[in-house]
Design a protein around this motif. Structure first.
Motif, mmCIF file in Angstrom:
data_model
loop_
_atom_site.group_PDB
_atom_site.id
_atom_site.type_symbol
_atom_site.label_atom_id
_atom_site.label_comp_id
_atom_site.label_asym_id
_atom_site.label_seq_id
_atom_site.Cartn_x
_atom_site.Cartn_y
_atom_site.Cartn_z
ATOM 1 N N SER A 97 0.819 -1.218 0.000
ATOM 2 C CA SER A 97 0.000 0.000 0.000
ATOM 3 C C SER A 97 0.849 1.263 0.000
ATOM 4 C CB SER A 97 -0.936 0.011 1.206
ATOM 5 O OG SER A 97 -1.864 -1.028 1.105
ATOM 6 N N ILE A 98 1.941 1.237 0.751
ATOM 7 C CA ILE A 98 2.851 2.387 0.761
ATOM 8 C C ILE A 98 3.498 2.553 -0.610
ATOM 9 C CG2 ILE A 98 5.016 3.268 1.730
ATOM 10 C CD1 ILE A 98 4.109 1.992 4.421
ATOM 11 N N THR A 99 3.872 1.452 -1.228
ATOM 12 C CA THR A 99 4.446 1.499 -2.576
ATOM 13 C C THR A 99 3.441 2.084 -3.570
ATOM 14 O OG1 THR A 99 5.799 -0.438 -2.083
ATOM 15 C CG2 THR A 99 5.514 0.126 -4.408
ATOM 16 N N VAL A 100 2.194 1.656 -3.477
ATOM 17 C CA VAL A 100 1.141 2.200 -4.349
ATOM 18 C C VAL A 100 0.996 3.700 -4.128
ATOM 19 C CG1 VAL A 100 -1.364 2.228 -4.740
ATOM 20 C CG2 VAL A 100 -0.141 0.055 -4.651
ATOM 21 N N CYS A 101 1.024 4.125 -2.873
ATOM 22 C CA CYS A 101 0.902 5.546 -2.553
ATOM 23 C C CYS A 101 2.070 6.351 -3.129
ATOM 24 C CB CYS A 101 0.812 5.720 -1.036
ATOM 25 S SG CYS A 101 0.396 7.395 -0.521
ATOM 26 N N VAL A 102 3.287 5.852 -2.955
ATOM 27 C CA VAL A 102 4.474 6.546 -3.468
ATOM 28 C C VAL A 102 4.431 6.623 -4.996
ATOM 29 C CG1 VAL A 102 6.991 6.361 -3.715
ATOM 30 C CG2 VAL A 102 5.923 6.023 -1.482
ATOM 31 N N GLY A 104 1.768 6.473 -6.795
ATOM 32 C CA GLY A 104 0.665 7.381 -7.107
ATOM 33 C C GLY A 104 1.103 8.836 -7.048
ATOM 34 N N ILE A 105 1.935 9.157 -6.072
ATOM 35 C CA ILE A 105 2.473 10.520 -5.976
ATOM 36 C C ILE A 105 3.327 10.835 -7.196
ATOM 37 C CG2 ILE A 105 4.095 11.988 -4.683
ATOM 38 C CD1 ILE A 105 3.046 10.555 -2.122
ATOM 39 N N GLU A 106 4.170 9.891 -7.598
ATOM 40 C CA GLU A 106 5.016 10.102 -8.778
ATOM 41 C C GLU A 106 4.179 10.296 -10.036
ATOM 42 O OE1 GLU A 106 7.948 7.019 -9.187
ATOM 43 O OE2 GLU A 106 8.696 7.323 -7.146
ATOM 44 N N ILE A 107 3.174 9.454 -10.218
ATOM 45 C CA ILE A 107 2.321 9.563 -11.400
ATOM 46 C C ILE A 107 1.572 10.893 -11.404
ATOM 47 C CG2 ILE A 107 0.244 8.612 -12.511
ATOM 48 C CD1 ILE A 107 1.213 5.834 -11.547
ATOM 49 N N THR A 108 1.076 11.290 -10.247
ATOM 50 C CA THR A 108 0.336 12.555 -10.142
ATOM 51 C C THR A 108 1.254 13.741 -10.405
ATOM 52 O OG1 THR A 108 -1.148 11.511 -8.543
ATOM 53 C CG2 THR A 108 -1.203 13.908 -8.680
ATOM 54 N N GLN A 109 2.473 13.683 -9.874
ATOM 55 C CA GLN A 109 3.439 14.760 -10.128
ATOM 56 C C GLN A 109 3.787 14.854 -11.617
ATOM 57 O OE1 GLN A 109 6.606 13.646 -7.446
ATOM 58 N NE2 GLN A 109 5.931 15.104 -5.877
ATOM 59 N N LEU A 128 -7.640 12.742 -11.648
ATOM 60 C CA LEU A 128 -7.891 11.324 -11.831
ATOM 61 C C LEU A 128 -6.856 10.482 -11.079
ATOM 62 C CD1 LEU A 128 -9.774 9.403 -13.399
ATOM 63 C CD2 LEU A 128 -8.161 9.499 -15.271
ATOM 64 N N TYR A 129 -5.592 10.859 -11.182
ATOM 65 C CA TYR A 129 -4.519 10.082 -10.573
ATOM 66 C C TYR A 129 -4.438 10.261 -9.057
ATOM 67 C CZ TYR A 129 -3.074 9.511 -15.398
ATOM 68 O OH TYR A 129 -3.042 9.214 -16.728
ATOM 69 N N ALA A 130 -4.988 11.322 -8.530
ATOM 70 C CA ALA A 130 -4.950 11.562 -7.087
ATOM 71 C C ALA A 130 -5.684 10.471 -6.311
ATOM 72 C CB ALA A 130 -5.543 12.928 -6.768
ATOM 73 N N ALA A 131 -6.604 9.791 -6.950
ATOM 74 C CA ALA A 131 -7.319 8.693 -6.289
ATOM 75 C C ALA A 131 -6.348 7.613 -5.822
ATOM 76 C CB ALA A 131 -8.356 8.095 -7.235
ATOM 77 N N ILE A 132 -5.275 7.415 -6.566
ATOM 78 C CA ILE A 132 -4.273 6.412 -6.193
ATOM 79 C C ILE A 132 -3.604 6.809 -4.879
ATOM 80 C CG2 ILE A 132 -2.149 5.255 -6.903
ATOM 81 C CD1 ILE A 132 -2.965 5.939 -9.832
ATOM 82 N N ILE A 133 -3.294 8.090 -4.739
ATOM 83 C CA ILE A 133 -2.648 8.574 -3.523
ATOM 84 C C ILE A 133 -3.582 8.407 -2.329
ATOM 85 C CG2 ILE A 133 -1.661 10.583 -2.354
ATOM 86 C CD1 ILE A 133 -1.002 11.678 -5.172
ATOM 87 N N PHE A 134 -4.818 8.890 -2.478
ATOM 88 C CA PHE A 134 -5.776 8.812 -1.368
ATOM 89 C C PHE A 134 -6.014 7.371 -0.945
ATOM 90 C CE2 PHE A 134 -7.573 12.866 -3.332
ATOM 91 C CZ PHE A 134 -6.811 13.683 -2.507
#
Length: 166
Positions: A97-102, A104-109, A128-134
């Motif tokens: 989950s932490i990997t997915v969050c990190v 997600g941050i990279e993709i969103t950036q 759209l991509y912020a959903a991955i972070i949340f």
């Protein structure tokens, strides 16, 4: 207030997303058949809501301990070993989950850096991509709490197999 937020946040997002999808798609169908035109933003908003519904559904499943897991072998062990196996299992899930969050941050950036916008709404693609972070963050928080229950309190009752009614 925190208890109410903790209890109702994901279900509220999920229900709101589903209602928005239903309303948008229904309105678009009516507009197509009744007025021979389409609501341009309807499909895009429905797609965004679907993404949020799925990602928040993952966190909700973790909270309710309803995510898929194979427990055949775990159920064969005594409670002491079950606890250790569950700690390892939840820890691996937390790392994921932490990997997915990190990521997600990279993709969103990257989406923000590109400056691209969705075609119909003209919203940035980062929405759209912020959903991955949340989702990754909520999943990690839920798993940390689960690890606390298992590791500190020794509570594995939420993972006990319920017998199926005959």
């Amino acid at each position: 207030m925190f208890r109410a937020l903790e209890k109702y946040f994901e279900p509220t997002v999920i229900v709101a997303s589903l209602l928005t999808i239903i309303i948008m798609v229904f309105a678009d169908v009516i507009a197509r058949f009744a007025f021979s035109t389409s609501i341009v933003v309807a499909n895009e908003i429905a797609r965004i809501c679907f993404v949020y519904l799925i990602y928040f559904g993952i966190s909700y499943a973790i909270r309710e301990h309803r995510h898929m897991r194979v427990t055949f072998f775990v159920d064969k062990f005594p409670a002491k070993f079950k606890r250790m196996i569950l700690l390892v299992s939840e820890s691996i899930f937390l790392i994921y989950s932490i990997t997915v969050c990190v990521l997600g941050i990279e993709i969103t950036q990257q989406a923000i850096a590109r400056g691209k916008a969705l075609s119909a709404t003209q919203w940035p693609t980062s929405v759209l991509y912020a959903a991955i972070i949340f989702s990754g963050l909520l999943c990690a928080l839920r798993l940390l709490y689960s690890l606390y229950l298992i590791g500190v309190r020794g509570d594995i009752s939420m993972y006990q197999n319920e017998e199926m009614p005959q």
